[in-house]
Design an enzyme around this catalytic site. Structure first.
Site, PDB file in Angstrom:
ATOM      1  N   SER A  78       0.806  -1.223   0.000  1.00  0.00           N
ATOM      2  CA  SER A  78       0.000   0.000   0.000  1.00  0.00           C
ATOM      3  C   SER A  78       0.836   1.269   0.000  1.00  0.00           C
ATOM      4  O   SER A  78       0.505   2.242  -0.680  1.00  0.00           O
ATOM      5  CB  SER A  78      -0.940   0.010   1.209  1.00  0.00           C
ATOM      6  N   HIS A  87      -0.121   5.205   3.952  1.00  0.00           N
ATOM      7  CA  HIS A  87      -0.679   5.704   2.699  1.00  0.00           C
ATOM      8  C   HIS A  87      -0.367   7.188   2.527  1.00  0.00           C
ATOM      9  O   HIS A  87       0.030   7.633   1.445  1.00  0.00           O
ATOM     10  CB  HIS A  87      -2.195   5.507   2.674  1.00  0.00           C
TER      11      HIS A  87
END
Length: 236
Positions: free
Chosen positions: A138, A202
Protein backbone atom coordinates in the site's frame (compact mmCIF):
# COMPACT_ATOMS: atom_id res chain seq x y z
CA UNK A 1 0.90 4.11 -24.31
CA UNK A 2 3.58 6.74 -24.80
CA UNK A 3 5.11 6.58 -28.25
CA UNK A 4 8.88 6.79 -28.68
CA UNK A 5 11.21 6.34 -31.62
CA UNK A 6 11.39 2.68 -30.60
CA UNK A 7 7.64 2.27 -30.35
CA UNK A 8 5.38 2.21 -27.26
CA UNK A 9 7.03 1.39 -23.98
CA UNK A 10 5.49 -1.56 -22.19
CA UNK A 11 5.14 -1.39 -18.39
CA UNK A 12 7.15 -4.56 -17.85
CA UNK A 13 8.25 -3.68 -14.32
CA UNK A 14 4.67 -2.99 -13.27
CA UNK A 15 3.73 -6.44 -14.52
CA UNK A 16 6.80 -7.95 -12.84
CA UNK A 17 5.93 -6.38 -9.49
CA UNK A 18 2.36 -7.65 -9.76
CA UNK A 19 3.60 -11.12 -10.65
CA UNK A 20 6.06 -11.13 -7.74
CA UNK A 21 3.38 -10.13 -5.23
CA UNK A 22 0.98 -12.76 -6.56
CA UNK A 23 3.63 -15.48 -6.50
CA UNK A 24 4.73 -14.65 -2.95
CA UNK A 25 1.12 -14.65 -1.82
CA UNK A 26 0.29 -17.95 -3.54
CA UNK A 27 3.27 -19.67 -1.94
CA UNK A 28 2.65 -18.22 1.52
CA UNK A 29 0.20 -19.37 4.19
CA UNK A 30 -2.31 -16.52 3.75
CA UNK A 31 -3.50 -17.78 0.36
CA UNK A 32 -4.52 -21.21 1.69
CA UNK A 33 -3.13 -22.77 -1.50
CA UNK A 34 -0.02 -24.33 0.01
CA UNK A 35 -0.94 -27.55 1.88
CA UNK A 36 2.46 -27.57 3.57
CA UNK A 37 1.22 -25.03 6.12
CA UNK A 38 -1.53 -27.32 7.36
CA UNK A 39 -5.06 -26.32 8.33
CA UNK A 40 -6.92 -24.85 11.28
CA UNK A 41 -4.70 -23.82 14.18
CA UNK A 42 -1.53 -24.89 12.39
CA UNK A 43 -2.35 -22.61 9.50
CA UNK A 44 -3.11 -19.67 11.79
CA UNK A 45 0.19 -20.12 13.61
CA UNK A 46 2.02 -20.37 10.30
CA UNK A 47 0.40 -17.12 9.11
CA UNK A 48 1.35 -15.30 12.30
CA UNK A 49 4.95 -16.48 12.13
CA UNK A 50 5.16 -15.68 8.42
CA UNK A 51 3.92 -12.12 8.86
CA UNK A 52 6.24 -11.52 11.81
CA UNK A 53 9.22 -12.79 9.86
CA UNK A 54 8.68 -10.88 6.64
CA UNK A 55 6.53 -7.96 7.78
CA UNK A 56 7.37 -4.84 9.77
CA UNK A 57 6.97 -4.98 13.53
CA UNK A 58 7.67 -1.38 14.64
CA UNK A 59 8.95 -2.27 18.10
CA UNK A 60 11.34 -4.84 16.60
CA UNK A 61 12.46 -2.56 13.77
CA UNK A 62 14.22 -0.26 16.23
CA UNK A 63 15.65 -3.09 18.32
CA UNK A 64 18.97 -3.13 16.48
CA UNK A 65 18.62 -6.67 15.12
CA UNK A 66 20.61 -6.93 11.86
CA UNK A 67 17.79 -8.30 9.70
CA UNK A 68 15.08 -5.88 10.84
CA UNK A 69 16.02 -2.96 8.51
CA UNK A 70 15.19 -5.23 5.56
CA UNK A 71 11.61 -5.87 6.66
CA UNK A 72 10.13 -2.65 5.17
CA UNK A 73 11.34 -3.99 1.82
CA UNK A 74 10.18 -7.59 2.19
CA UNK A 75 6.84 -6.46 3.60
CA UNK A 76 6.02 -4.81 0.25
CA UNK A 77 5.55 -8.26 -1.29
CA UNK A 78 3.50 -9.82 1.52
CA UNK A 79 -0.29 -9.49 1.75
CA UNK A 80 -2.72 -10.50 4.44
CA UNK A 81 -5.55 -12.00 2.38
CA UNK A 82 -6.99 -12.24 -1.11
CA UNK A 83 -8.90 -8.95 -0.90
CA UNK A 84 -5.79 -7.13 0.30
CA UNK A 85 -3.76 -8.53 -2.60
CA UNK A 86 -6.32 -7.97 -5.35
CA UNK A 87 -7.12 -4.41 -4.27
CA UNK A 88 -3.47 -3.43 -4.23
CA UNK A 89 -2.69 -5.11 -7.54
CA UNK A 90 -5.64 -3.42 -9.24
CA UNK A 91 -4.37 0.00 -8.19
CA UNK A 92 -0.81 -0.88 -9.21
CA UNK A 93 -1.95 -2.08 -12.64
CA UNK A 94 -4.10 0.96 -13.39
CA UNK A 95 -1.82 3.72 -12.12
CA UNK A 96 1.57 2.01 -12.24
CA UNK A 97 1.58 1.35 -15.97
CA UNK A 98 1.33 5.01 -16.96
CA UNK A 99 3.74 6.13 -14.26
CA UNK A 100 6.31 3.59 -15.46
CA UNK A 101 5.88 4.73 -19.05
CA UNK A 102 6.67 8.28 -18.01
CA UNK A 103 9.53 7.49 -15.60
CA UNK A 104 11.17 4.57 -17.38
CA UNK A 105 11.55 1.05 -16.04
CA UNK A 106 14.61 1.39 -13.82
CA UNK A 107 13.62 4.73 -12.33
CA UNK A 108 10.06 3.54 -11.69
CA UNK A 109 11.26 0.38 -9.96
CA UNK A 110 13.67 2.24 -7.69
CA UNK A 111 11.00 4.86 -7.00
CA UNK A 112 8.44 2.18 -6.11
CA UNK A 113 10.75 0.33 -3.73
CA UNK A 114 12.16 3.46 -2.08
CA UNK A 115 8.76 5.08 -1.60
CA UNK A 116 7.28 1.89 -0.17
CA UNK A 117 10.23 1.43 2.16
CA UNK A 118 10.04 5.00 3.46
CA UNK A 119 6.26 4.85 3.86
CA UNK A 120 6.51 1.79 6.10
CA UNK A 121 9.48 3.30 7.91
CA UNK A 122 7.48 6.46 8.57
CA UNK A 123 4.59 4.46 9.99
CA UNK A 124 6.96 2.45 12.19
CA UNK A 125 8.61 5.64 13.47
CA UNK A 126 5.23 7.09 14.43
CA UNK A 127 4.25 3.84 16.20
CA UNK A 128 7.65 2.84 17.54
CA UNK A 129 6.26 0.84 20.45
CA UNK A 130 3.68 -1.11 18.44
CA UNK A 131 3.90 -4.90 18.22
CA UNK A 132 1.41 -5.12 15.35
CA UNK A 133 2.75 -6.47 12.07
CA UNK A 134 2.54 -4.33 8.96
CA UNK A 135 2.48 -5.94 5.50
CA UNK A 136 1.45 -4.98 1.99
CA UNK A 137 2.38 -2.82 -0.98
CA UNK A 138 0.00 0.00 0.00
CA UNK A 139 2.74 2.49 0.86
CA UNK A 140 4.52 1.98 -2.45
CA UNK A 141 1.29 2.11 -4.44
CA UNK A 142 0.26 5.27 -2.61
CA UNK A 143 3.55 6.73 -3.81
CA UNK A 144 2.58 5.81 -7.37
CA UNK A 145 -0.75 7.57 -6.88
CA UNK A 146 1.02 10.70 -5.66
CA UNK A 147 3.35 10.72 -8.67
CA UNK A 148 0.40 10.09 -10.98
CA UNK A 149 -1.38 13.12 -9.57
CA UNK A 150 1.52 15.36 -10.60
CA UNK A 151 2.26 13.71 -13.95
CA UNK A 152 -1.29 13.14 -15.19
CA UNK A 153 -3.56 15.56 -13.28
CA UNK A 154 -6.23 15.78 -15.99
CA UNK A 155 -6.27 12.15 -17.05
CA UNK A 156 -9.83 10.87 -17.01
CA UNK A 157 -10.36 8.14 -14.42
CA UNK A 158 -13.46 5.96 -14.18
CA UNK A 159 -14.35 5.43 -10.53
CA UNK A 160 -16.98 3.46 -8.64
CA UNK A 161 -18.30 5.20 -5.53
CA UNK A 162 -20.27 3.05 -3.05
CA UNK A 163 -22.34 5.97 -1.77
CA UNK A 164 -23.48 6.62 -5.37
CA UNK A 165 -24.67 3.02 -5.78
CA UNK A 166 -21.43 2.02 -7.54
CA UNK A 167 -22.28 4.03 -10.66
CA UNK A 168 -19.22 4.29 -12.96
CA UNK A 169 -18.38 7.97 -13.21
CA UNK A 170 -15.45 9.62 -14.99
CA UNK A 171 -13.51 12.38 -13.27
CA UNK A 172 -10.12 14.03 -13.76
CA UNK A 173 -7.39 12.20 -11.87
CA UNK A 174 -6.79 15.18 -9.58
CA UNK A 175 -10.40 14.97 -8.31
CA UNK A 176 -10.27 11.21 -7.65
CA UNK A 177 -6.82 11.19 -6.08
CA UNK A 178 -7.33 14.23 -3.87
CA UNK A 179 -10.61 12.73 -2.71
CA UNK A 180 -8.77 9.48 -1.95
CA UNK A 181 -6.08 11.40 -0.06
CA UNK A 182 -8.74 13.22 1.98
CA UNK A 183 -10.31 9.90 2.94
CA UNK A 184 -6.95 8.57 4.08
CA UNK A 185 -6.33 11.73 6.11
CA UNK A 186 -9.68 11.50 7.85
CA UNK A 187 -9.29 7.77 8.47
CA UNK A 188 -5.77 8.24 9.86
CA UNK A 189 -7.00 10.83 12.36
CA UNK A 190 -9.85 8.57 13.41
CA UNK A 191 -7.78 5.39 13.67
CA UNK A 192 -6.91 3.78 16.99
CA UNK A 193 -4.28 1.24 17.97
CA UNK A 194 -6.30 -1.78 16.93
CA UNK A 195 -5.21 -3.85 13.90
CA UNK A 196 -6.45 -2.43 10.61
CA UNK A 197 -5.39 -0.34 7.65
CA UNK A 198 -2.16 1.63 8.02
CA UNK A 199 -3.56 4.91 6.75
CA UNK A 200 -0.50 6.84 7.87
CA UNK A 201 1.68 4.75 5.54
CA UNK A 202 -0.68 5.70 2.70
CA UNK A 203 -0.33 9.40 3.51
CA UNK A 204 3.46 9.20 3.76
CA UNK A 205 3.77 7.25 0.51
CA UNK A 206 1.41 9.54 -1.40
CA UNK A 207 3.19 12.68 -0.20
CA UNK A 208 6.62 11.29 -1.06
CA UNK A 209 5.44 10.21 -4.52
CA UNK A 210 3.96 13.61 -5.31
CA UNK A 211 7.04 15.41 -4.01
CA UNK A 212 9.38 13.21 -6.02
CA UNK A 213 7.46 13.75 -9.27
CA UNK A 214 7.33 17.50 -8.64
CA UNK A 215 11.07 17.78 -7.97
CA UNK A 216 12.23 15.25 -10.57
CA UNK A 217 10.00 16.10 -13.52
CA UNK A 218 8.86 19.66 -12.93
CA UNK A 219 6.09 21.31 -14.88
CA UNK A 220 7.33 20.46 -18.38
CA UNK A 221 6.47 16.77 -18.25
CA UNK A 222 2.93 16.99 -16.96
CA UNK A 223 0.50 15.16 -19.24
CA UNK A 224 -3.11 16.08 -19.80
CA UNK A 225 -4.16 13.19 -22.01
CA UNK A 226 -6.90 10.78 -21.06
CA UNK A 227 -5.99 7.77 -18.94
CA UNK A 228 -7.21 4.20 -19.30
CA UNK A 229 -10.17 3.44 -17.03
CA UNK A 230 -9.58 2.54 -13.38
CA UNK A 231 -11.75 0.97 -10.77
CA UNK A 232 -12.89 2.16 -7.59
CA UNK A 233 -12.50 3.89 -4.55
CA UNK A 234 -11.31 0.81 -2.76
CA UNK A 235 -8.10 1.55 -0.94
CA UNK A 236 -4.72 0.10 -1.67
Amino acid sequence: MIETSEGPRRPLMTYALIAACCLVFALGPASGLNPGYGTGGDLLRAQTGYFERWGVVPSALWSGAPAEPLTPLTALFVHGNWLHLLGNMLFLYVFGAMAEERMGRLQFTLFYLATGYLALLGYAAAHAGSTQTLVGASGAISGVLGAFLWLFPRARVTSLFPFLFFLPLRFPAWVVLLFWFALQWLAAHGADDRPGVAYLAHLVGFSLGFLYAWVRFGRTTRVNRAARPSEGESQP
